[in-house]
Design a protein around this motif. Sequence first.
Motif, short mmCIF file in Angstrom:
data_model
loop_
_atom_site.label_atom_id
_atom_site.label_comp_id
_atom_site.label_asym_id
_atom_site.label_seq_id
_atom_site.Cartn_x
_atom_site.Cartn_y
_atom_site.Cartn_z
N VAL A 99 29.94 35.54 -88.26
CA VAL A 99 28.69 35.25 -88.91
C VAL A 99 27.50 35.82 -88.13
O VAL A 99 27.50 35.83 -86.91
N THR A 100 26.52 36.36 -88.86
CA THR A 100 25.27 36.81 -88.23
C THR A 100 24.08 35.98 -88.72
O THR A 100 23.01 36.05 -88.14
N SER A 101 24.30 35.21 -89.77
CA SER A 101 23.25 34.34 -90.30
C SER A 101 23.88 32.98 -90.58
O SER A 101 24.88 32.90 -91.31
N ALA A 102 23.33 31.94 -89.98
CA ALA A 102 23.98 30.64 -90.04
C ALA A 102 22.99 29.52 -90.32
O ALA A 102 21.84 29.57 -89.89
N LEU A 103 23.46 28.50 -91.02
CA LEU A 103 22.70 27.28 -91.20
C LEU A 103 23.09 26.34 -90.06
O LEU A 103 24.27 26.00 -89.90
N MET A 104 22.10 25.98 -89.24
CA MET A 104 22.37 25.21 -88.03
C MET A 104 21.64 23.87 -88.04
O MET A 104 20.55 23.75 -88.61
N VAL A 105 22.26 22.90 -87.38
CA VAL A 105 21.65 21.57 -87.22
C VAL A 105 21.80 21.18 -85.75
O VAL A 105 22.56 21.80 -85.00
N GLY A 106 21.05 20.17 -85.34
CA GLY A 106 21.16 19.69 -83.97
C GLY A 106 22.57 19.19 -83.68
O GLY A 106 23.29 18.75 -84.58
N LYS A 107 22.95 19.26 -82.42
CA LYS A 107 24.31 18.90 -82.03
C LYS A 107 24.66 17.47 -82.44
O LYS A 107 25.80 17.17 -82.79
N ASN A 108 23.71 16.57 -82.40
CA ASN A 108 23.98 15.17 -82.74
C ASN A 108 23.56 14.81 -84.17
O ASN A 108 23.56 13.64 -84.54
N ALA A 181 21.78 29.43 -79.37
CA ALA A 181 21.61 28.01 -79.63
C ALA A 181 22.92 27.23 -79.61
O ALA A 181 22.92 26.03 -79.88
N ALA A 182 24.01 27.89 -79.27
CA ALA A 182 25.33 27.28 -79.40
C ALA A 182 25.49 26.00 -78.59
O ALA A 182 26.21 25.08 -78.99
N ASN A 183 24.80 25.89 -77.46
CA ASN A 183 24.95 24.69 -76.62
C ASN A 183 24.16 23.50 -77.14
O ASN A 183 24.50 22.34 -76.84
N GLY A 184 23.12 23.75 -77.93
CA GLY A 184 22.28 22.65 -78.38
C GLY A 184 22.30 22.39 -79.86
O GLY A 184 21.62 21.51 -80.36
N ALA A 185 23.09 23.19 -80.60
CA ALA A 185 23.14 23.03 -82.05
C ALA A 185 24.52 23.43 -82.55
O ALA A 185 25.33 23.99 -81.80
N ARG A 186 24.79 23.12 -83.79
CA ARG A 186 26.08 23.51 -84.37
C ARG A 186 25.87 24.14 -85.75
O ARG A 186 24.90 23.85 -86.45
N VAL A 187 26.80 25.01 -86.10
CA VAL A 187 26.76 25.71 -87.39
C VAL A 187 27.44 24.86 -88.45
O VAL A 187 28.57 24.41 -88.26
N ILE A 188 26.75 24.66 -89.56
CA ILE A 188 27.39 23.94 -90.67
C ILE A 188 27.65 24.86 -91.87
O ILE A 188 28.34 24.47 -92.81
N GLY A 189 27.09 26.08 -91.83
CA GLY A 189 27.30 26.99 -92.95
C GLY A 189 27.19 28.44 -92.57
O GLY A 189 26.29 28.83 -91.82
N ASN A 190 28.12 29.27 -93.06
CA ASN A 190 28.05 30.72 -92.93
C ASN A 190 27.21 31.23 -94.10
O ASN A 190 27.67 31.23 -95.25
N VAL A 253 24.60 36.40 -74.43
CA VAL A 253 24.20 36.27 -75.82
C VAL A 253 23.96 37.64 -76.44
O VAL A 253 24.34 37.90 -77.60
N ALA A 254 23.35 38.56 -75.69
CA ALA A 254 23.10 39.90 -76.20
C ALA A 254 24.42 40.60 -76.53
O ALA A 254 24.56 41.24 -77.58
N GLY A 255 25.38 40.48 -75.63
CA GLY A 255 26.68 41.10 -75.87
C GLY A 255 27.36 40.52 -77.09
O GLY A 255 27.96 41.24 -77.90
N MET A 256 27.28 39.19 -77.24
CA MET A 256 27.89 38.54 -78.40
C MET A 256 27.22 38.97 -79.69
O MET A 256 27.88 39.22 -80.71
#
Length: 299
Positions: A99-108, A181-190, A253-256
Amino acid sequence: VLAVLPLGASADGPALNVGAMPIAGAAQAFYAQEQGFFKAAGLDVNLTVLPNGAAIVAATMSGALDIGFGSPSPLILAHLKGLPVRFMAYASLYTGPPVTSALMVGKNSTVRTGADLNGQPVAVNGLHDIGQFEVQSWVDRNGGNSETVKFVEMPYATMMVALDQGRVAAASESEPWVSMAANGARVIGNLNEIVAPRYALAGWFSTEGWLARNPELAQRYIAVMQQTARWVSAHPKEAGALLERYTKVTPEVAGMALRQLQFDDGGRADPKYLKPVIDMISKYGKTPSFNAADLTWSH
């Protein structure tokens, strides 16, 4: 405000004012300037950074820019208003995961479905842009009612802060911020898959008038973008280091982000990769559909 990057363009070729955004998808222009590809092609390119595609379209229509970078949606909306814009070439295509575009929400966050976003504020980079329409489609396909969602426009770089502070319930993020943002949020949608299995993510465009007057310059610019796409594939480490500088992300992050992004080296804006975006905007933007070939430059 136009912010010209101090990248030392060559002064012995035709001058081109090019507009880009500080995101991975627009990095071709930064790489081409840094590696001297523009200069080698006899082009004197001045790069200007603007926050979103709508601003770049406006600057291109005003003549402040010759060539601009943007996602299809602002160009589609411009075309529907009768503005003479055309894609010259694509910068990147979506061809499947990652995914290059994601719907994200806070980790909690407790948000998991479209219904959970009913009536909630959601951050997007541009109102009535593809990022908003992707979220609307995702919400509707996952049990919600997108007409109730309250969309808030903000830069990608500030979305995670807004999530942390509870000012928005979700955010439509793009790389490299998805990875960052992977450490502070999570992806809920591609959000890519919501559009189509394969479609244009962004590209380089100009006005019909400029392209008619400068077909050879346009061809040279496209050739440099092809060269740059191939350079990125062959030099991921160097490309990652430059992306780190331009987008202020970590080397990891740049490499990813580069591994997740496919720059298009085809040299032609094929209309079939625009059609899925036109269809989505027609549905959610409530606009007339049209032939995708009307928004691409034949050369």
